[in-house]
Each structure stands twice: as structure tokens, then as C-alpha cells.
Design a protein around this motif. Sequence first.
Motif, mmCIF file in Angstrom:
data_model
loop_
_atom_site.group_PDB
_atom_site.id
_atom_site.type_symbol
_atom_site.label_atom_id
_atom_site.label_comp_id
_atom_site.label_asym_id
_atom_site.label_seq_id
_atom_site.Cartn_x
_atom_site.Cartn_y
_atom_site.Cartn_z
ATOM 1 N N PRO A 53 56.816 53.497 48.957
ATOM 2 C CA PRO A 53 54.885 53.644 49.064
ATOM 3 C C PRO A 53 54.457 54.115 47.894
ATOM 4 O O PRO A 53 53.009 53.988 47.127
ATOM 5 C CB PRO A 53 55.007 53.380 50.352
ATOM 6 C CG PRO A 53 56.122 53.136 51.620
ATOM 7 C CD PRO A 53 57.372 53.630 50.466
ATOM 8 N N SER A 54 54.662 55.476 47.637
ATOM 9 C CA SER A 54 53.786 56.165 47.129
ATOM 10 C C SER A 54 54.198 56.194 45.276
ATOM 11 O O SER A 54 53.475 55.763 44.806
ATOM 12 C CB SER A 54 54.544 57.015 47.014
ATOM 13 O OG SER A 54 54.498 58.130 48.181
ATOM 14 N N ASP A 55 55.447 55.259 44.803
ATOM 15 C CA ASP A 55 55.842 54.805 44.116
ATOM 16 C C ASP A 55 55.350 53.895 43.203
ATOM 17 O O ASP A 55 54.466 53.622 42.148
ATOM 18 C CB ASP A 55 57.261 54.610 44.040
ATOM 19 C CG ASP A 55 58.690 55.917 43.636
ATOM 20 O OD1 ASP A 55 57.706 56.801 43.591
ATOM 21 O OD2 ASP A 55 59.682 54.941 43.887
ATOM 22 N N TYR A 56 54.925 52.983 44.856
ATOM 23 C CA TYR A 56 54.026 51.487 43.718
ATOM 24 C C TYR A 56 52.621 51.439 44.480
ATOM 25 O O TYR A 56 51.612 51.173 43.246
ATOM 26 C CB TYR A 56 53.834 50.469 45.095
ATOM 27 C CG TYR A 56 53.341 49.364 45.186
ATOM 28 C CD1 TYR A 56 53.614 48.065 43.906
ATOM 29 C CD2 TYR A 56 53.372 48.279 46.577
ATOM 30 C CE1 TYR A 56 52.997 47.205 43.745
ATOM 31 C CE2 TYR A 56 52.437 47.013 46.131
ATOM 32 C CZ TYR A 56 52.463 46.359 45.023
ATOM 33 O OH TYR A 56 52.049 45.702 44.780
ATOM 34 N N THR A 57 52.168 52.921 44.609
ATOM 35 C CA THR A 57 50.658 53.463 44.711
ATOM 36 C C THR A 57 49.870 53.382 43.019
ATOM 37 O O THR A 57 49.061 53.347 43.079
ATOM 38 C CB THR A 57 50.481 54.299 46.210
ATOM 39 O OG1 THR A 57 50.790 53.317 46.643
ATOM 40 C CG2 THR A 57 48.970 54.124 45.972
ATOM 41 N N GLU A 58 51.159 54.213 42.173
ATOM 42 C CA GLU A 58 51.043 54.210 41.298
ATOM 43 C C GLU A 58 50.063 53.823 40.274
ATOM 44 O O GLU A 58 49.034 54.066 39.026
ATOM 45 C CB GLU A 58 51.706 55.449 40.873
ATOM 46 C CG GLU A 58 52.172 56.617 41.452
ATOM 47 C CD GLU A 58 54.064 57.466 40.904
ATOM 48 O OE1 GLU A 58 53.741 56.938 39.543
ATOM 49 O OE2 GLU A 58 54.356 58.208 41.463
ATOM 50 N N PHE A 59 50.939 52.462 40.224
ATOM 51 C CA PHE A 59 50.818 51.126 39.871
ATOM 52 C C PHE A 59 49.400 49.260 40.466
ATOM 53 O O PHE A 59 49.098 49.015 39.626
ATOM 54 C CB PHE A 59 52.139 50.286 38.765
ATOM 55 C CG PHE A 59 52.748 50.182 39.135
ATOM 56 C CD1 PHE A 59 52.848 49.210 39.490
ATOM 57 C CD2 PHE A 59 53.553 50.837 40.365
ATOM 58 C CE1 PHE A 59 54.008 48.051 40.487
ATOM 59 C CE2 PHE A 59 54.434 50.412 40.375
ATOM 60 C CZ PHE A 59 54.945 48.803 40.929
ATOM 61 N N ARG A 60 49.450 49.911 41.721
ATOM 62 C CA ARG A 60 49.212 49.200 42.834
ATOM 63 C C ARG A 60 47.444 48.391 41.589
ATOM 64 O O ARG A 60 47.717 47.399 41.655
ATOM 65 C CB ARG A 60 49.257 49.155 43.619
ATOM 66 C CG ARG A 60 48.642 47.939 44.007
ATOM 67 C CD ARG A 60 49.590 47.272 46.230
ATOM 68 N NE ARG A 60 49.294 45.986 47.063
ATOM 69 C CZ ARG A 60 47.780 46.274 47.085
ATOM 70 N NH1 ARG A 60 47.772 46.722 47.763
ATOM 71 N NH2 ARG A 60 48.245 44.864 48.052
ATOM 72 N N SER A 61 46.932 49.033 41.651
ATOM 73 C CA SER A 61 45.506 48.782 41.601
ATOM 74 C C SER A 61 45.729 47.996 40.209
ATOM 75 O O SER A 61 44.446 47.485 39.634
ATOM 76 C CB SER A 61 44.148 49.852 41.651
ATOM 77 O OG SER A 61 44.857 51.137 40.194
ATOM 78 N N ASN A 62 46.448 48.452 38.858
ATOM 79 C CA ASN A 62 46.375 47.520 37.482
ATOM 80 C C ASN A 62 46.473 46.844 38.193
ATOM 81 O O ASN A 62 46.581 45.572 37.249
ATOM 82 C CB ASN A 62 47.145 49.009 36.958
ATOM 83 C CG ASN A 62 46.191 49.938 36.198
ATOM 84 O OD1 ASN A 62 47.052 51.122 37.576
ATOM 85 N ND2 ASN A 62 46.189 49.782 35.294
ATOM 86 N N LEU A 63 47.802 46.058 38.529
ATOM 87 C CA LEU A 63 48.048 44.407 39.084
ATOM 88 C C LEU A 63 46.271 43.342 39.373
ATOM 89 O O LEU A 63 46.885 42.386 39.155
ATOM 90 C CB LEU A 63 48.826 44.250 40.555
ATOM 91 C CG LEU A 63 50.055 44.787 40.309
ATOM 92 C CD1 LEU A 63 50.831 44.925 41.900
ATOM 93 C CD2 LEU A 63 51.133 44.823 39.119
ATOM 94 N N GLY A 64 46.222 44.222 39.389
ATOM 95 C CA GLY A 64 44.090 42.955 39.414
ATOM 96 C C GLY A 64 44.660 42.069 40.618
ATOM 97 O O GLY A 64 44.881 42.115 41.592
ATOM 98 N N THR A 65 44.357 40.721 40.727
ATOM 99 C CA THR A 65 44.915 39.621 41.497
ATOM 100 C C THR A 65 45.582 39.333 41.519
ATOM 101 O O THR A 65 46.294 38.380 41.829
ATOM 102 C CB THR A 65 43.027 38.495 41.560
ATOM 103 O OG1 THR A 65 43.246 38.325 40.403
ATOM 104 C CG2 THR A 65 41.788 38.956 41.678
ATOM 105 N N ALA A 66 46.567 39.769 40.832
ATOM 106 C CA ALA A 66 48.638 38.646 40.286
ATOM 107 C C ALA A 66 48.793 38.937 41.527
ATOM 108 O O ALA A 66 48.476 40.444 41.888
ATOM 109 C CB ALA A 66 49.014 39.811 39.047
ATOM 110 N N SER A 67 49.350 37.995 42.071
ATOM 111 C CA SER A 67 50.149 37.603 43.038
ATOM 112 C C SER A 67 51.170 36.910 43.180
ATOM 113 O O SER A 67 51.468 36.302 41.910
ATOM 114 C CB SER A 67 49.163 37.744 44.328
ATOM 115 O OG SER A 67 50.454 37.227 45.816
#
Length: 274
Positions: free
Chosen positions: A102-116
Motif C-alpha cells: 500500500p505504501s508503494d502504491y500511494t507514492e504514485f496513485r494520485s497521478n493516475l487521475g481518473t484512469a481505471s
Amino acid sequence: MSLTDTDKVAGRPTVQSYRDYLNLDSILSAQNTLTTSHDEMLFIIQHQTTELWMKMVIHELSHVRKHMEADQLQHAFKTLSRVARIFDQLNGAWEVLRTMTPSDYTEFRSNLGTASGIQSYQYRMIEYMLGNRDVGALKMHEQNRADHLALSAELDQLSIYDHAVRLLFETLDGNDDQLPSPQLRQSRQPDTKIQKRWQIVYENTSKYWELYELAEKLVDLEDYFRRWRFNHVTTVERVIGFKTGTGGSSGVPFLSNRLKVVLFPELWRVRGDL
């Protein structure tokens, strides 16, 4: 395998190298990270390779449908087995992604925007081809006209399972007077008439061996497909818990609800009747 400029295939240009044949310059330069996070590369490659495998699934399912339309089941069986194994391959990929914390993913998750991942056109096409016709899902593809048109066109074709049902009734009834209407632009609902005919097949396997083999190939495919969905849910829960998905979905609850979708309901239900 070695490819040189002397390797010529009729009607095709000469291949200069392995790198050129696989177009590796384009493929290996397509991982454009947005942050300095070490794990973002893993996240990108995981999803890119999944999309490549899904492209292969669509290619194979088109082959299956062509042969089912021509009532050439033997030609379809090997390909259905291949599709099942592709989903097995995709299942293994989740094991790699789960090494991301979870800590790894948090580092860049916000940069995904609305991509899913729920926006994947190819995933939607696979579901439509197999028979899960969730017409409401078309809306999320409206921004890409080509994708929307292709998916809409698919809804006007018989699915893989509709062809299986057609063959079932033609073989057992000798005509299509009793054949249920294909479920083109509607969600599949279990049909007792279909289930009773599959029961006849399973209780007379020697007489209806091809239909029996077709049924088991479809069940095998859905078995691996379900495992892939389940592993998706557990991976997401492991990495983000119950946070809202980047595409606006409820995240784990949304994915968990998808586990209830059954592609070939009569083939699973008939097992309790035998």
C-alpha cells in the motif's frame, strides 16, 4: 529463433531482425512513468501486458465464433482451451503485482487521475463476446467513438454462448422452433429450457460427445476467468483496502459484485440436477 534478411514469407517484407519483427522499439518505449516511484513501472507493465493478452483473447474468440458459426466444433475446442490458459497466465501476473505494498502504491496513485481498469475497452469486448451483455457499461466508452461503435456492433452479434445454445437446440430438437431468442442487448438470465437440454447432454455423453466437450470447454474457460476476477478483487483489497477506485467506482465492493456475474449459468446449474 533467429530471423535474418534471408527469412522471407510470401507476400511479406523481409524481416531484418528479432527487434524489428517484434517492434520492440515501440513496445519498450511505451512505459512512461509520471513519478519517480520505483513501483510505478511495475504497475504500468502489469496493465500493458494484460491488455496485450486481452488482445490475444479477442483474436482467439473471433476464431472460435467463426468455427461455431460453421458448426465446426473440433476447430473451436483447441482455441477455447488456449483462452482458458491465457486467463491462467493472467492469474499468475497478480502474484507479481501483490509484491507492491500500500505504501508503494500511494507514492504514485494520485497521478493516475481518473484512469481505471474498469475503462478497458478490450475487457468489455471479451465479456460481450462471451455473453455478458451489460449494455449500461457502454456509457463509459462514449468518449472514444471507435471503441463505442465496436462494442455496440458486438451487441448485435450472437455471443459465443448464444452459438452454443443454438447448436444445443439444433442437435437435440432437430430444428430451431424451440430455440430461445438470443440475449443480444440484455443481461443473461438462466433459462430452464436451456438447462434441461444441457442435462440431456450430460446424461448421454457418448451420444452427444461434441456438445459435452463444448460444455466442458466453456466451463473450463469461465473457471479461469472467475479466478482472474477473484484475484483482481483480493489484490485491490490488499493494496488499497476499501478506498474508492480511481475511476469513480466503489473499488472493492464494485469488483466483489462483479464476482456474481455468471457467463454460462445453465452449465453451472445443471450440475445440481445430475
